[in-house]
Every structure is written in C-alpha cells, then in structure tokens.
Enzyme design. Sequence first.
Site, PDB file in Angstrom:
ATOM      1  CG  ASN A   1      10.472 -12.244  36.972  1.00 52.46           C
ATOM      2  OD1 ASN A   1       9.930 -13.338  37.180  1.00 52.46           O
ATOM      3  ND2 ASN A   1      11.416 -11.756  37.758  1.00 52.46           N
TER       4      ASN A   1
ATOM      5  CE  LYS B   1      10.098 -16.681  38.340  1.00 56.35           C
ATOM      6  NZ  LYS B   1      10.361 -15.348  38.906  1.00 56.35           N
TER       7      LYS B   1
ATOM      8  CD  GLU C   1      17.626 -22.077  42.612  1.00 53.34           C
ATOM      9  OE1 GLU C   1      17.580 -20.978  43.164  1.00 53.34           O
ATOM     10  OE2 GLU C   1      17.680 -22.209  41.375  1.00 53.34           O
TER      11      GLU C   1
ATOM     12  CG  HIS D   1      14.117 -19.583  39.017  1.00 46.31           C
ATOM     13  ND1 HIS D   1      14.503 -18.717  40.020  1.00 46.31           N
ATOM     14  CD2 HIS D   1      14.943 -20.662  39.115  1.00 46.31           C
ATOM     15  CE1 HIS D   1      15.506 -19.251  40.698  1.00 46.31           C
ATOM     16  NE2 HIS D   1      15.791 -20.432  40.173  1.00 46.31           N
TER      17      HIS D   1
ATOM     18  CE1 TYR E   1      12.126 -17.172  43.808  1.00 43.48           C
ATOM     19  CE2 TYR E   1       9.900 -18.029  43.911  1.00 43.48           C
ATOM     20  CZ  TYR E   1      10.969 -17.559  43.175  1.00 43.48           C
ATOM     21  OH  TYR E   1      10.891 -17.459  41.798  1.00 43.48           O
TER      22      TYR E   1
HETATM   23  P1  DAT Z   1      15.745 -13.495  40.310  1.00 42.93           P
HETATM   24  O1  DAT Z   1      14.448 -14.195  39.952  1.00 42.93           O
HETATM   25  O2  DAT Z   1      16.215 -12.619  39.199  1.00 42.93           O
HETATM   26  O3  DAT Z   1      16.796 -14.457  40.787  1.00 42.93           O
HETATM   27  P2  DAT Z   1      15.310 -12.750  43.076  1.00 42.93           P
HETATM   28  O4  DAT Z   1      15.849 -14.090  43.449  1.00 42.93           O
HETATM   29  O5  DAT Z   1      15.869 -11.557  43.765  1.00 42.93           O
HETATM   30  O6  DAT Z   1      15.439 -12.498  41.508  1.00 42.93           O
HETATM   31  O7  DAT Z   1      13.750 -12.722  43.299  1.00 42.93           O
HETATM   32  C1  DAT Z   1      12.961 -13.846  43.031  1.00 42.93           C
HETATM   33  C2  DAT Z   1      11.650 -13.395  42.421  1.00 42.93           C
HETATM   34  O8  DAT Z   1      10.947 -12.583  43.354  1.00 42.93           O
HETATM   35  C3  DAT Z   1      11.803 -12.524  41.191  1.00 42.93           C
HETATM   36  O9  DAT Z   1      12.032 -13.263  40.020  1.00 42.93           O
HETATM   37  C4  DAT Z   1      10.500 -11.833  41.149  1.00 42.93           C
HETATM   38  C5  DAT Z   1      10.199 -11.623  42.640  1.00 42.93           C
HETATM   39  N1  DAT Z   1      10.628 -10.281  43.053  1.00 42.93           N
HETATM   40  C6  DAT Z   1      11.881  -9.849  43.293  1.00 42.93           C
HETATM   41  N2  DAT Z   1      11.903  -8.555  43.643  1.00 42.93           N
HETATM   42  C7  DAT Z   1      10.602  -8.153  43.633  1.00 42.93           C
HETATM   43  C8  DAT Z   1       9.937  -6.920  43.897  1.00 42.93           C
HETATM   44  N3  DAT Z   1      10.624  -5.826  44.255  1.00 42.93           N
HETATM   45  N4  DAT Z   1       8.585  -6.871  43.771  1.00 42.93           N
HETATM   46  C9  DAT Z   1       7.884  -7.970  43.407  1.00 42.93           C
HETATM   47  N5  DAT Z   1       8.440  -9.176  43.158  1.00 42.93           N
HETATM   48  C10 DAT Z   1       9.779  -9.255  43.261  1.00 42.93           C
HETATM   49 MG    MG Z   2      16.973 -15.576  42.486  1.00 41.77          MG
END
Ligand code: DAT
Ligand code: MG
Length: 201
Positions: free
Chosen positions: A163, A60, A177, A166, A100
């Site tokens: 974080n 990212k 994806e 991805h 997303y």
């Molecule tokens: P992952 O990236 O582990 O697959 P996800 O698909 O649930 O997780 O979410 C996608 C991204 O969205 C994640 O990497 C960071 C952001 N995200 C998720 N939960 C969040 C939160 N509570 N606050 C801020 N950003 C968040």
């Molecule tokens: Mg995800």
Amino acid sequence: MLRRRVFHAALQQLFTGTQETERALPCGLLCALRGGRSLDLHRHKSSLLDVRERTLIAVKPDGVQRRLIGQIIQRFEQRGFKLVGLKMLQATQDVLSEHYCHLRTKPFYGNLLHYMTSGPLVVMVWEGHNVVQTSRTMVGNTNPAEALAGTVRGDFSIHVSRNVVHASDSVEGAQKEIQLWFQTKDLLDWDLWDQTSTDDV
Ligand code: DAT
Ligand code: MG
C-alpha cells in the site's frame, strides 16, 4: 466578519496571556485553547499562531521501486505542509518490529516485515496544522481497495500488502515513530518564507 475579528483579537490576547481575556472567554473554549496551547501551538513572529504538529510519513519499498517518491512528496508540499526531516534507508528488523509492535500477533506480520525489508524506504517528518489527521486522509484507507480516488493509496495501489506509504495514525503515535526513526539533530527547524514576515526584504 465582525465576530471573526473579535474572536481573532481574543485569541491574540489569550496567547499573549492576559487574565482579563481569559476571564472573558467561555470556560469550554478556554480549556480547549489552553489544552491546544500546551501541546502544539506556538506563537510565531508574524502569524498569530503557528501549529507545530508533526507526523511520520514513509514511502514503502514498493513506492520507492515504482519511482513514486517525488509524487508523494509533491502532495504534501502542495497541501502546504513543511518537510523537516527526510532520509532514505534500508530498515532493520529491530526498528520495524518496534514500529509494527501492535501487529505482532497478526497472521500477515511475517510477510509485512519481509516486504518492509525488501528494499529502501524513504522516511520523512512533515509539520503543520493538523498534519496527522490530514495525512491519514491524504494517504487513504489501509486497504487500497477501499481507499478513495485522490488518496495516495487510492491512486497508486490495489492491495493491502503493497500500500505504498505509511502515515502515523495519532499525534502520540507520531511522536513515538519520529523518535524511533529520527534523531532530534536530524530534524530541522526552519521558517517557511510564506509564513514569516517580509519586513526584512
Ligand atoms: P496503516 O498502515 O493504515 O496505519 P495498520 O497500522 O493497521 O494500517 O497496518 C500496518 C500495515 O500492515 C498496513 O499498512 C499494511 C499491513 N496490513 C494491515 N492489514 C493487513 C492485512 N489484512 N493483510 C496484509 N497486510 C496488512
Ligand atoms: Mg498504522
């Protein structure tokens, strides 16, 4: 040892498709193997099985800015996976809103898109046995505060909104994806020397 050899032989026969072998195997095992075969398993010229599961990994914008691309790639190479696609790009809102779409209603969605378009990404396709699940383990918990040390997020990040990386969360999700981010022609089928015969040397 003997049991393992018998199992290996049975597998080898199964994947060359003899009915005798299929009759000799328990139904549950046969179904599981057939299911696997239709999804991801290919017979390969030198190894018994070559698993061609693929996943999408992206560094990212914060990972790129922090010069972490090399370290992240190194982890996947070191683990034994094969890189079959790689590009650096500035993501568009359109692609990200598709990527997303499951988070569209979340309060952080706007910030997430802003962050993901704030600089270049490096998107990659990695291939190998069980790569989707293993990558999720290597990447760590979505929230870096809960990610274990030794994972990418656990080693390089402290907040969920930054974080670093991805990783697709399922085989089906990975396929979608990969299609979203890559054209088929940009993915390379190539043989790893350590997985192929050395007869030609
Ligand atoms: P992952 O990236 O582990 O697959 P996800 O698909 O649930 O997780 O979410 C996608 C991204 O969205 C994640 O990497 C960071 C952001 N995200 C998720 N939960 C969040 C939160 N509570 N606050 C801020 N950003 C968040
Ligand atoms: Mg995800």
